[in-house]
Design a protein around this motif. Sequence first.
Motif, PDB file in Angstrom:
ATOM      1  N   ARG A  55      23.520  40.953   0.035  1.00 49.45           N
ATOM      2  CA  ARG A  55      23.092  39.659   0.572  1.00 49.45           C
ATOM      3  C   ARG A  55      22.259  39.879   1.826  1.00 49.45           C
ATOM      4  O   ARG A  55      22.528  40.777   2.610  1.00 49.45           O
ATOM      5  CB  ARG A  55      24.301  38.805   0.947  1.00 49.45           C
ATOM      6  N   GLU A  67      16.096  34.723  -2.699  1.00 45.00           N
ATOM      7  CA  GLU A  67      16.441  35.904  -3.498  1.00 45.00           C
ATOM      8  C   GLU A  67      15.375  36.120  -4.563  1.00 45.00           C
ATOM      9  O   GLU A  67      14.997  35.189  -5.265  1.00 45.00           O
ATOM     10  CB  GLU A  67      17.790  35.707  -4.193  1.00 45.00           C
ATOM     11  N   ALA A  71      21.830  38.902  -7.029  1.00 40.73           N
ATOM     12  CA  ALA A  71      22.664  39.383  -5.927  1.00 40.73           C
ATOM     13  C   ALA A  71      23.669  40.426  -6.409  1.00 40.73           C
ATOM     14  O   ALA A  71      23.936  41.407  -5.717  1.00 40.73           O
ATOM     15  CB  ALA A  71      23.390  38.220  -5.263  1.00 40.73           C
TER      16      ALA A  71
END
Length: 173
Positions: A55, A67, A71
């Motif tokens: 993260r 993003e 993740a």
Amino acid sequence: MAFNVPPPMNIDDPAARVHLTIAPGETGEQAAKMIREPGLVENHDVRISSRMRARLSAASDAVVITELSEAVQGVSDTEPTNWYWAVKPLKSGEIPLHVSLEALLKIDGEVTPRLVKVYDGSMTVTVTGIQRLEEFSKENWKWLWTAILVPVTGVFWKRKEKPKGDESTTVDD
């Protein structure tokens, strides 16, 4: 493991990219050479698991982080695993960024995250003189509008009311 911290940027610059890689079997220095994004590259030796979550976060709302990769990813024993983010500053100043790595472990049949490490970095965002003026105008547009409109309206109104002199002239025949 290695990741880059974006170089100093201007507030109107396009989003900067942050790249984090975990390269099993490689040293931190070797992993750092895999980072192609600009900026300061940090490298660290970390413990890894077969599934990890990376993260990127900021301590304030001065930046938007998007993003560009999942993740949670499976980590290969032989190939690098990569995470990417786009970082767009909204304000000027020193913006702290935090990279966190979690190992996802299966304990008693449930996936449980275990924090491996948190790394702190910061990016510097600058503002030009013209951008400062634009920012000031955006934040104070009501006040500026009044400060400009009232005097201009007053000048216009005075010109409209001003008598134009005596236009009656006599013509001698």
